[in-house]
Design an enzyme around this catalytic site. Structure first.
Site, PDB file in Angstrom:
ATOM      1  N   ARG A 121      39.926  19.098 -13.259  1.00 29.73           N
ATOM      2  CA  ARG A 121      40.598  18.711 -12.037  1.00 29.73           C
ATOM      3  C   ARG A 121      41.350  17.129 -12.001  1.00 29.73           C
ATOM      4  O   ARG A 121      42.100  17.002 -11.614  1.00 29.73           O
ATOM      5  CB  ARG A 121      39.590  18.766 -10.986  1.00 29.73           C
ATOM      6  CG  ARG A 121      40.269  18.223  -9.498  1.00 29.73           C
ATOM      7  CD  ARG A 121      39.273  18.537  -8.305  1.00 29.73           C
ATOM      8  NE  ARG A 121      37.894  18.231  -8.293  1.00 29.73           N
ATOM      9  CZ  ARG A 121      37.147  17.655  -7.586  1.00 29.73           C
ATOM     10  NH1 ARG A 121      37.679  17.312  -6.487  1.00 29.73           N
ATOM     11  NH2 ARG A 121      36.100  17.270  -7.858  1.00 29.73           N
ATOM     12  N   TYR A 122      40.487  16.204 -12.663  1.00 29.52           N
ATOM     13  CA  TYR A 122      41.207  15.050 -13.054  1.00 29.52           C
ATOM     14  C   TYR A 122      41.579  14.942 -14.507  1.00 29.52           C
ATOM     15  O   TYR A 122      41.234  15.681 -15.236  1.00 29.52           O
ATOM     16  CB  TYR A 122      40.170  13.927 -12.863  1.00 29.52           C
ATOM     17  CG  TYR A 122      39.224  13.962 -11.535  1.00 29.52           C
ATOM     18  CD1 TYR A 122      40.007  13.607 -10.606  1.00 29.52           C
ATOM     19  CD2 TYR A 122      38.031  14.311 -11.316  1.00 29.52           C
ATOM     20  CE1 TYR A 122      39.418  13.543  -9.037  1.00 29.52           C
ATOM     21  CE2 TYR A 122      37.535  14.475 -10.118  1.00 29.52           C
ATOM     22  CZ  TYR A 122      38.146  14.018  -9.096  1.00 29.52           C
ATOM     23  OH  TYR A 122      37.279  14.033  -7.944  1.00 29.52           O
ATOM     24  N   ARG A 125      38.818  13.887 -17.274  1.00 28.73           N
ATOM     25  CA  ARG A 125      37.537  14.444 -17.260  1.00 28.73           C
ATOM     26  C   ARG A 125      37.592  16.062 -16.948  1.00 28.73           C
ATOM     27  O   ARG A 125      38.325  16.701 -16.384  1.00 28.73           O
ATOM     28  CB  ARG A 125      36.678  13.782 -15.939  1.00 28.73           C
ATOM     29  CG  ARG A 125      36.242  12.591 -16.000  1.00 28.73           C
ATOM     30  CD  ARG A 125      36.217  11.732 -14.637  1.00 28.73           C
ATOM     31  NE  ARG A 125      37.350  11.299 -14.500  1.00 28.73           N
ATOM     32  CZ  ARG A 125      37.912  10.665 -13.165  1.00 28.73           C
ATOM     33  NH1 ARG A 125      37.018  10.920 -12.063  1.00 28.73           N
ATOM     34  NH2 ARG A 125      39.010  10.637 -13.065  1.00 28.73           N
ATOM     35  N   CYS A 134      18.088  26.430 -11.945  1.00 25.06           N
ATOM     36  CA  CYS A 134      17.458  24.979 -11.408  1.00 25.06           C
ATOM     37  C   CYS A 134      16.013  25.086 -11.015  1.00 25.06           C
ATOM     38  O   CYS A 134      15.468  25.967 -10.384  1.00 25.06           O
ATOM     39  CB  CYS A 134      18.179  24.434  -9.905  1.00 25.06           C
ATOM     40  SG  CYS A 134      19.991  24.513 -10.012  1.00 25.06           S
ATOM     41  N   CYS A 138      18.075  23.004  -4.166  1.00 27.25           N
ATOM     42  CA  CYS A 138      18.200  22.135  -2.810  1.00 27.25           C
ATOM     43  C   CYS A 138      19.031  22.412  -1.841  1.00 27.25           C
ATOM     44  O   CYS A 138      19.894  23.114  -2.138  1.00 27.25           O
ATOM     45  CB  CYS A 138      18.825  20.676  -3.624  1.00 27.25           C
ATOM     46  SG  CYS A 138      18.354  20.294  -5.378  1.00 27.25           S
ATOM     47  N   CYS A 141      22.665  21.885  -1.542  1.00 29.23           N
ATOM     48  CA  CYS A 141      23.522  21.968  -2.771  1.00 29.23           C
ATOM     49  C   CYS A 141      24.979  22.194  -2.618  1.00 29.23           C
ATOM     50  O   CYS A 141      25.412  23.175  -1.621  1.00 29.23           O
ATOM     51  CB  CYS A 141      22.959  22.971  -3.752  1.00 29.23           C
ATOM     52  SG  CYS A 141      23.784  23.299  -5.043  1.00 29.23           S
ATOM     53  N   ARG A 143      26.818  23.342  -4.692  1.00 28.87           N
ATOM     54  CA  ARG A 143      27.244  24.473  -5.609  1.00 28.87           C
ATOM     55  C   ARG A 143      26.543  25.768  -5.590  1.00 28.87           C
ATOM     56  O   ARG A 143      26.058  26.524  -6.252  1.00 28.87           O
ATOM     57  CB  ARG A 143      27.102  24.056  -6.984  1.00 28.87           C
ATOM     58  CG  ARG A 143      28.542  24.181  -8.041  1.00 28.87           C
ATOM     59  CD  ARG A 143      28.395  23.606  -9.318  1.00 28.87           C
ATOM     60  NE  ARG A 143      29.273  22.322  -9.049  1.00 28.87           N
ATOM     61  CZ  ARG A 143      28.817  21.315  -9.776  1.00 28.87           C
ATOM     62  NH1 ARG A 143      27.771  21.442 -10.870  1.00 28.87           N
ATOM     63  NH2 ARG A 143      29.749  20.118  -9.725  1.00 28.87           N
ATOM     64  N   ASP A 302      28.675  17.116   1.209  1.00 32.08           N
ATOM     65  CA  ASP A 302      29.996  18.176   1.487  1.00 32.08           C
ATOM     66  C   ASP A 302      29.701  18.933   2.314  1.00 32.08           C
ATOM     67  O   ASP A 302      28.594  19.535   2.803  1.00 32.08           O
ATOM     68  CB  ASP A 302      30.128  18.597  -0.106  1.00 32.08           C
ATOM     69  CG  ASP A 302      30.344  17.866  -1.266  1.00 32.08           C
ATOM     70  OD1 ASP A 302      31.120  16.861  -0.822  1.00 32.08           O
ATOM     71  OD2 ASP A 302      29.993  18.023  -2.359  1.00 32.08           O
ATOM     72  N   ASP A 339      33.645  13.049  -1.022  1.00 31.41           N
ATOM     73  CA  ASP A 339      34.531  13.758  -1.817  1.00 31.41           C
ATOM     74  C   ASP A 339      35.288  14.636  -1.214  1.00 31.41           C
ATOM     75  O   ASP A 339      34.769  15.351  -0.234  1.00 31.41           O
ATOM     76  CB  ASP A 339      33.724  14.612  -3.050  1.00 31.41           C
ATOM     77  CG  ASP A 339      33.976  14.595  -4.244  1.00 31.41           C
ATOM     78  OD1 ASP A 339      35.261  14.664  -4.417  1.00 31.41           O
ATOM     79  OD2 ASP A 339      33.240  14.744  -5.123  1.00 31.41           O
ATOM     80  N   LYS A 346      37.550  11.797  -5.065  1.00 33.43           N
ATOM     81  CA  LYS A 346      36.629  10.801  -4.060  1.00 33.43           C
ATOM     82  C   LYS A 346      37.529   9.507  -3.649  1.00 33.43           C
ATOM     83  O   LYS A 346      38.153   9.063  -4.452  1.00 33.43           O
ATOM     84  CB  LYS A 346      35.462  10.575  -5.212  1.00 33.43           C
ATOM     85  CG  LYS A 346      34.480  11.442  -5.920  1.00 33.43           C
ATOM     86  CD  LYS A 346      33.424  10.632  -6.654  1.00 33.43           C
ATOM     87  CE  LYS A 346      32.572  11.851  -7.299  1.00 33.43           C
ATOM     88  NZ  LYS A 346      33.162  12.904  -8.026  1.00 33.43           N
TER      89      LYS A 346
HETATM   90  S1  SF4 Z   1      21.759  20.027  -6.164  1.00 33.81           S
HETATM   91 FE1  SF4 Z   1      22.275  22.057  -6.584  1.00 33.81          FE
HETATM   92  S2  SF4 Z   1      22.816  22.318  -9.061  1.00 33.81           S
HETATM   93 FE2  SF4 Z   1      21.945  20.179  -8.709  1.00 33.81          FE
HETATM   94  S3  SF4 Z   1      19.549  20.885  -8.888  1.00 33.81           S
HETATM   95 FE3  SF4 Z   1      20.000  21.287  -6.781  1.00 33.81          FE
HETATM   96  S4  SF4 Z   1      20.375  23.441  -6.487  1.00 33.81           S
HETATM   97 FE4  SF4 Z   1      20.645  22.706  -8.621  1.00 33.81          FE
END
Ligand code: SF4
Length: 379
Positions: A121-122, A125, A134, A138, A141, A143, A302, A339, A346
């Protein structure tokens, strides 16, 4: 129903949940055992934690879209409802609430994908997704579209296509290895990936983005740092969000990385009712600095679907910086970043300190609101 320490102060030694009291120390310290022993379903979790009705409905409602997983270590840090660790790990019915601004891929990473596992994207990077796995999923998250989808697991040919692209694109000097959590892979596999990247002459820096120091510090073994040390400079971006996560095990993991020459930084995410106050951020960041981890970013959450209840007003982060600046060492003050949704990149936000301009004079206020003049007139 847990044996976790109160969160008003930093944990001294993470008490294990009573269900794990008889686990031998060698097993408890084995990251593969921790991964194998993750709690991922409602009934086993309910046997360990006295779940609220809102949590049960959250678990049921999010089972297909974005399930949960919790290591025995991280589970042992969970306290009563409202606990900051609990709110990051256990689904809640509020995740089912939506807003018109929710997005599936808020940073437009898929739109900028040049292979199924590489986002460019940049200019200088690129972001390489190496796993969808994972230790803990979380709840905030960004993603979650990938980590909740087993079909998104990267295949070998996707890696080869990504290495080819990077070799053909010398503008890319910095590759972020992310996922999922890359440290879910074996030492040998990680070393192979780092080695393939470092063999591309134009790549100067490799970054590992991992929450393992927080959710599975047992993963930061002497063998791991030995396996990755040959590929320096390797920067590690980790993701502590609250002092309740600052255990001796986590501290040892950070120091082990620093001792092995990794440059370690923290990217916390502002989360409503979890860490959106200056005292919490200060306590967390002072601990990080003591363990040689530089607070790097304080990220606005986000706008990914399922996180509306965790998002803070943008002003909250600015107020936190305003309260810290001048009182807390600059080493412990991160950049506040939004972001931009849609892939705009950012932007950093700072408290407004300029009060007025008077010709060449600039009048600024200090933390107490007192005014000072700087004459902006170089020779
Ligand atoms: S933020 Fe998302 S990618 Fe990162 S450890 Fe937690 S669940 Fe996994």
């Amino acid at each position: 129903m847990t044996s976790a320490a109160p969160h008003s102060e930093l944990p001294t030694r993470p008490a294990r949940h009573r269900a794990y009291a008889d686990v031998p120390d060698a097993q408890w310290s084995d990251w593969r055992w921790q991964m194998r022993s993750r709690v991922t379903r409602l009934q086993p979790l309910a046997a360990l934690i006295d779940l609220t009705e809102d949590e049960r409905r959250g678990i049921e409602g999010r089972r297909d879209a974005f399930g949960f997983a919790i290591t025995p270590y991280y589970l042992s840090l969970i306290g009563p409802p409202g606990c900051p660790v609990r709110r990051q790990a256990i689904p809640h019915v509020d995740e089912l609430r939506t807003t018109p601004w929710d997005l599936v891929d808020p940073l437009a990473e898929d739109e900028h994908a040049v292979t199924p596992i590489l986002t460019h994207r940049y200019p200088d990077r690129a972001l390489l997704y190496v796993t969808h796995n994972c230790p803990v999923y979380c709840r905030h998250c960004t993603r979650q579209r990938k980590v909740g989808d087993v079909d998104s697991a990267p295949a070998r040919d996707m890696f080869e296509a990504s290495y080819d692209y990077l070799a053909r694109t010398p503008a890319v000097r910095d590759v972020l290895i992310s996922g999922g959590d890359p440290l879910s892979l074996s030492d040998a596999r990680l070393a192979e990936i780092c080695g393939r990247l470092r063999a591309i002459p134009s790549i100067e820096v490799v970054r590992l983005c991992t929450r393992n120091p927080v959710t599975l510090p047992q993963r930061i073994t002497p063998a791991l740092v030995d396996a990755l040390r040959p590929f320096h400079p390797v920067f590690v971006h980790t993701h502590f969000n609250h002092p309740a996560e600052c255990t001796p095990e986590a501290g040892e993991a950070l120091v082990r990385l620093a001792d092995a020459g990794f440059n370690v930084g923290n990217q916390m995410v502002l989360l409503r009712g979890i860490n959106d106050d200056a005292a919490t951020v200060e306590t967390l960041n002072r601990w990080l600095v003591r363990h040689r981890c530089r607070p790097y970013y304080m990220l606005q959450c986000d706008p990914v679907g399922g996180t509306a209840h965790l998002r803070t007003p943008v002003a909250a982060g600015v107020d936190i910086l305003d309260a810290m600046r001048g009182r807390v060492s600059g080493l412990a003050i991160p950049q506040l970043v939004v972001d931009l949704p849609g892939g705009g990149g950012k932007v950093t936000l700072t408290p407004q300190r300029l009060v007025r301009r008077e010709g060449a004079k600039r009048v600024y206020r200090d933390v107490q609101g007192r005014e000072y003049t700087y004459v902006d007139e170089p020779l």
